[in-house]
Design an enzyme around this catalytic site. Structure first.
Site, PDB file in Angstrom:
ATOM      1  CD  GLU A 140     111.507  39.527  89.043  1.00 49.47           C
ATOM      2  OE1 GLU A 140     110.551  40.691  88.978  1.00 49.47           O
ATOM      3  OE2 GLU A 140     112.509  38.889  89.134  1.00 49.47           O
TER       4      GLU A 140
ATOM      5  CG  ASP B 200     108.124  37.536  82.578  1.00 51.07           C
ATOM      6  OD1 ASP B 200     108.343  38.698  82.151  1.00 51.07           O
ATOM      7  OD2 ASP B 200     108.940  36.479  83.820  1.00 51.07           O
TER       8      ASP B 200
END
Ligand SMILES: C[S@@+](CC[C@H](N)C(=O)[O-])C[C@H]1O[C@@H](n2cnc3c(N)ncnc32)[C@H](O)[C@@H]1O
Length: 209
Positions: free
Chosen positions: A60, A113
């Site tokens: 992440e 995203d």
């Protein structure tokens, strides 16, 4: 409001190295799955508890989320789960990662995203060079899963992966989920939101040939 981070920023040049399999997991011989963009890890916590016969690694880029996942893990007795902070591109392009990539049975990109503006497409996590690194190192038979609710992003990801001659799309009708990293079809946070709002999900699975 959730803030995106720019993966091309120099902040991510310094990388957190992926430790050895023995350092990360109690039983390093189990099948290994990587989730790229795991946020604060809820999906992987659910999976790791659900399937103790797999090891799970999450990467992440948002430090606060990665730290939150790591802190939660310290609190729990879960020995088949590990989190790494940073840009997946830089982490997996590191010389030390090469051995680990060979060990991935599968990799998931769940609801990446979208970076809608064309000039921002280069910030998308799936890039031809990145897929090429994975394609050169992943073992034959290993899998890539993609999932999103953004049609344009799905088409872009599908085109990028399909353009690599080492990856072939699998017909989902013939796919046996029971032996996959997610036999009970555990949902990610974004997936729960998308389903609750009755939006469409686009997904594909690719096999390294
Ligand atoms: C829209 S969220 C989806 C989170 C989760 N996968 C889900 O389905 O609920 C995308 C996540 O990917 C992370 N991310 C974006 N680019 C990344 C990169 N290059 N490397 C690692 N993580 C990245 C973001 O910070 C964010 O947490």
């Amino acid at each position: 409001m959730r803030q995106h981070v720019n993966p091309l920023s120099k902040n991510f040049d310094q990388i957190e190295r992926i430790p050895s399999l023995n350092e990360m997991f109690d039983n390093s011989k189990l099948n290994l799955h990587l989730d790229i963009g795991c946020a604060s890890g809820e999906f992987l916590f659910d999976l790791a508890l659900d399937n103790t016969n797999w090891n799970y690694l999450g990467i992440e880029i948002r430090e606060r989320l990665a730290n939150s996942a790591k802190l939660k893990l310290l609190d729990k007795e879960i020995k088949n789960l590990h989190f790494v902070f940073g840009n997946a591109h830089n982490i997996l392009n590191d010389i030390n990662s090469k051995f680990i990539i060979k060990n991935f049975k599968s990799i998931s990109f769940n609801f990446p995203d979208p970076w809608f503006k064309k000039r921002h497409h280069k910030r998308r996590v799936i890039q031809p060079e990145f897929i090429n690194i994975l394609s050169n190192l992943m073992k034959k038979g290993s899998l890539i899963y993609i999932k999103t609710d953004v049609k344009n992003l799905f088409e872009y990801m599908d085109c990028t992966i399909s353009s690599d001659c080492n990856f072939e799309k699998i017909d989902k009708k013939d796919f046996n989920y029971s032996t996959s990293f997610n036999p009970n079809k555990v949902q990610t946070n974004r997936e729960k939101y998308v389903l609750a709002n009755e939006l469409k999900i686009f997904e594909n699975i690719y096999i390294k040939t």
